[in-house]
Design an enzyme around this catalytic site. Structure first.
Site, PDB file in Angstrom:
ATOM      1  CB  THR A   1      -0.836  -0.024   1.285  1.00  0.00           C
ATOM      2  OG1 THR A   1      -1.661  -1.187   1.249  1.00  0.00           O
ATOM      3  CG2 THR A   1      -1.681   1.222   1.459  1.00  0.00           C
TER       4      THR A   1
ATOM      5  NE  ARG B   1      -9.023  -7.152   2.014  1.00  0.00           N
ATOM      6  CZ  ARG B   1      -7.944  -6.397   2.172  1.00  0.00           C
ATOM      7  NH1 ARG B   1      -7.568  -5.569   1.222  1.00  0.00           N
ATOM      8  NH2 ARG B   1      -7.231  -6.465   3.272  1.00  0.00           N
ATOM      9  CB  VAL B   2     -13.677  -2.896   1.213  1.00  0.00           C
ATOM     10  CG1 VAL B   2     -13.191  -1.505   1.604  1.00  0.00           C
ATOM     11  CG2 VAL B   2     -14.576  -2.839  -0.014  1.00  0.00           C
ATOM     12  N   GLY B   3     -10.422  -3.398   2.143  1.00  0.00           N
ATOM     13  CA  GLY B   3      -9.510  -3.464   3.284  1.00  0.00           C
ATOM     14  C   GLY B   3      -9.568  -2.215   4.127  1.00  0.00           C
ATOM     15  CG  ASP B   4      -5.923  -1.039   5.924  1.00  0.00           C
ATOM     16  OD1 ASP B   4      -5.811  -1.881   5.015  1.00  0.00           O
ATOM     17  OD2 ASP B   4      -5.025  -0.234   6.207  1.00  0.00           O
TER      18      ASP B   4
ATOM     19  CB  THR C   1       1.229   0.230   4.764  1.00  0.00           C
ATOM     20  OG1 THR C   1       1.583  -0.984   4.078  1.00  0.00           O
ATOM     21  CG2 THR C   1       2.452   0.701   5.542  1.00  0.00           C
ATOM     22  N   GLY C   2       0.016  -2.464   5.869  1.00  0.00           N
ATOM     23  CA  GLY C   2       0.222  -3.722   6.575  1.00  0.00           C
ATOM     24  C   GLY C   2      -0.956  -4.625   6.390  1.00  0.00           C
ATOM     25  CG  HIS C   3      -3.158  -8.693   7.823  1.00  0.00           C
ATOM     26  ND1 HIS C   3      -4.149  -9.028   8.701  1.00  0.00           N
ATOM     27  CD2 HIS C   3      -3.382  -9.407   6.694  1.00  0.00           C
ATOM     28  CE1 HIS C   3      -4.940  -9.936   8.120  1.00  0.00           C
ATOM     29  NE2 HIS C   3      -4.489 -10.181   6.916  1.00  0.00           N
ATOM     30  N   GLY C   4      -4.358  -5.500   6.409  1.00  0.00           N
ATOM     31  CA  GLY C   4      -5.540  -4.634   6.452  1.00  0.00           C
ATOM     32  C   GLY C   4      -6.556  -5.011   7.505  1.00  0.00           C
TER      33      GLY C   4
END
Lengths: 310, 312
Positions: free
Chosen positions: B167, B195-198, B218-221
């Protein structure tokens, strides 16, 4: 400890002709959630049951009875969150689903994701065998008329309307007898919204948030304002700083009014069973069940009480 | 101390052969954003320009170079936020546009809404005259190779997700003291359709408030969402923590509570800044007082004059 459930049917200028039905609806939903808790069900089961009951009730803007977007269609948002693990599930802009809160729960339990949008949410519903309903079955005569009436307004005018009208999101928060908290929120959004508009309801920290160490919140009101201040998480941060559930809600709603000129409402429950239902709009239909007592209200400062059968 | 801009190109594990490209990408973006700020431009223009540059750079998981979903398609999320008014704009699961961050800004500037998703976002893009680009133009050979690798029976999708969580994001404070943030992503490799992430979720992917500061994550959403990481870090700053301490507290909480790794760039209204991460690496760059700062591994912090060409 005793289990508690609190529900809301949306914070807005609820017109007189919908007042009684709204109060009856939140009372029924609170009782529905409470009976789940009494049977030993989890907070998560209770908030899902309460929200489903309001989604099925056409007086509320969620599931059946939702507002229509500019194209005259229903697009639904929902979230559910488990305070024990911070797991959550959400759907945004989903169509033809009678109970979006249950689809949100399936996203949480059956996928490694938190949110699915639009067609992806519908594909997932299909893959788990969740039945779809015809789009028209979610549309009430009342909403069709409102849409006809407003569809000629320009967006700016509609926005003025929307701060007064039709953001009756529904939601529930609960704590069960083991001290787990959960929240759920579901909505049809605002009238004549753009196609694809996602409001606060499915956004974690805005439409709802639940953490066993702090409490659970479900929000309602002007969605874009709630997003700007991440209202659910803001209320919980005040509780973390030692405020009571009532003071934390009041402070956060006042801040939203001052900083971004938005009105709304919130229901909150703490892990120890403290609860509050607070709003800065003209009205909010809410109800709570605690120790076989049903509390409810609609107007500011109104707090009525009924003893339920043991 | 002002103006200042801080950029990230994603937290995760960047393969060695690609790490140089990541560093030079974030440095170029920081230089471009700083140029705007130094010329008297505002923080919103600066963060959007930085993110556009990284969306256009195939090295990063945003715009061209985005990871592919389970069907081999590109669906992107982006968010901008203006710390003065708390106005924000987001798009989620949007397809066939080169620069989602520009569309997010149009949502903020031209609608009364804060987020448009999927087909509705595309309809809005068409109404605004944003050109549609073919799917293929967003897909790199590298992205397709990783997608195919992940479809294999013995694939370990979680492992490969750690390989490129790239990201991109930026936070900035301009001379007037106005703060803005922008974040854009192609999401998670082999994610489900829709799929919608953070990233497009306000308070998770980023948050900006002139009174507190700004964070882009950024990272694991899914982990970032569970702790609403951006807002959490700003709560710590409201309680008196420094940008660095608040960032570390937020990342540590995410690790201990939901076992998630990630990284953040953070600024406060005075121009203090931090680039912190719990993942193995995060490509980051910052520009302040005509100096360019950058790094990739924990503890790495190189500096040079902003007017010297890129490192590497």
């Amino acid at each position: 400890m005793s289990a508690v459930i609190v529900v809301h049917g949306g914070a807005w200028a609820i017109p007189e002709e919908l007042a009684q039905a709204s109060v009856d609806g939140v009372k029924a939903a609170a009782c529905e959630g409470s009976s789940v808790l009494k049977r030993g069900g989890s907070a998560l089961d209770a908030v899902e049951a309460a929200v489903r009951s309001m989604e099925d009730n056409s007086v509320f803007n969620a599931g059946h009875g939702s507002t229509l977007n500019t194209d005259g269609e229903v697009e639904l948002d929902a979230i559910i969150m488990d305070g024990r693990t911070l797991a959550s599930g959400a759907v945004s802009c989903v169509k033809n689903i009678a109970n979006p809160v249950s689809l949100a729960r399936a996203v949480m339990e059956k996928t490694s994701h938190i949110m699915l949008a639009d067609r992806g949410a519908n594909l997932f519903a299909e893959s788990i065998g969740m039945g779809t309903v015809p789009a028209d079955s979610l549309v009430t005569e009342y909403e069709r008329k409102e849409w006809e009436k407003h569809k000629n307004y320009v967006a700016g005018v509609m926005e003025d309307f929307n701060t007064q009208w039709a953001h009756d999101t529904v939601g529930a928060v609960a704590v069960d007898c083991t001290g787990n908290v959960a929240c759920a929120t579901s909505t049809g959004g605002i009238r004549n919204k753009m196609v694809g508009r996602v409001g606060d309801s499915p956004i974690i920290g805005s439409g709802g948030y639940a953490d066993n160490f702090i409490g659970a919140v479900s929000c309602t009101g002007h969605g874009e304002s709630i997003l700007k201040v991440t209202l659910a998480r803001l209320i919980l941060s005040h509780i973390e700083q030692g405020k009571s559930v009532a003071d934390a809600s009041q402070m956060s709603l006042l801040y939203m009014g001052e900083r971004v000129q938005g009105a709304g409402g919130a229901i909150v429950v703490s892990p120890s069973g403290q609860w509050a239902a607070t709003f800065t709009t003209e009205r909010m239909a809410w109800a709570a069940v605690e120790n076989d007592v049903l509390w409810y209200g609609l107007d500011p400062k109104e707090r009525l009480k009924e003893q339920l059968p043991k | 101390m002002l103006p200042v801009v801080v950029i990230h190109g994603g937290a995760g594990h960047v393969p060695r052969d690609r790490s140089d490209m990541s560093i030079s990408g974030v440095c170029s973006a920081a230089r471009a954003a700083y140029g705007i700020l130094r010329g008297g431009g505002n923080s919103m223009d600066a963060v959007v320009e930085a993110v556009i540059q990284m969306e256009n750079n195939p090295t990063f998981n945003a715009g061209c170079g985005s990871v592919l979903n389970v069907k081999g398609e590109v669906e992107m999320d982006a968010l901008v936020m203006d710390g003065k008014t708390l106005a924000s704009g987001a798009v989620s699961a949007v397809r066939n546009i080169a620069n989602p961050i520009q569309l997010a800004r149009l949502v903020m500037d031209k609608t009364t809404h804060a987020c448009l998703t999927a087909e509705g976002a595309s309809q809005f893009a068409r109404a605004m005259g944003v050109p549609e680009v073919p799917l293929q133009s967003l897909i790199t050979e590298y992205a397709r190779m990783r997608w195919q690798k992940n479809l294999a029976h013995d694939a370990n999708p979680v492992e490969s997700q750690m390989g490129k969580m790239g990201t991109v994001g930026a936070v900035a404070v301009d001379r007037e003291g106005n703060i803005a943030c922008a974040t854009s992503t192609g999401g998670l490799l082999n994610k489900m359709e829709g799929r919608v992430g953070d990233t497009p979720c306000i308070g998770s992917g980023s948050y900006a408030d002139n009174n507190i500061g700004a964070v882009s994550t950024t990272g694991h959403g899914e982990a970032i969402m569970k702790v609403t990481l951006a807002r959490l870090i700003l709560f710590h700053m409201e309680q008196g923590q420094s940008v660095e301490a608040a960032s570390d507290l937020g990342l540590a909480f995410m690790k201990s509570r939901v076992n998630g790794l990630g990284g953040v760039v953070t600024v406060d209204p005075q121009g203090h800044w931090a680039a912190r991460f719990s993942s193995l690496q995060m490509a980051w760059a910052a520009a302040q007082k005509d100096t360019l700062h950058y790094g990739l591994y924990t503890g790495e912090h190189f500096t040079q004059s902003i007017d010297v060409p890129n490192p590497h």
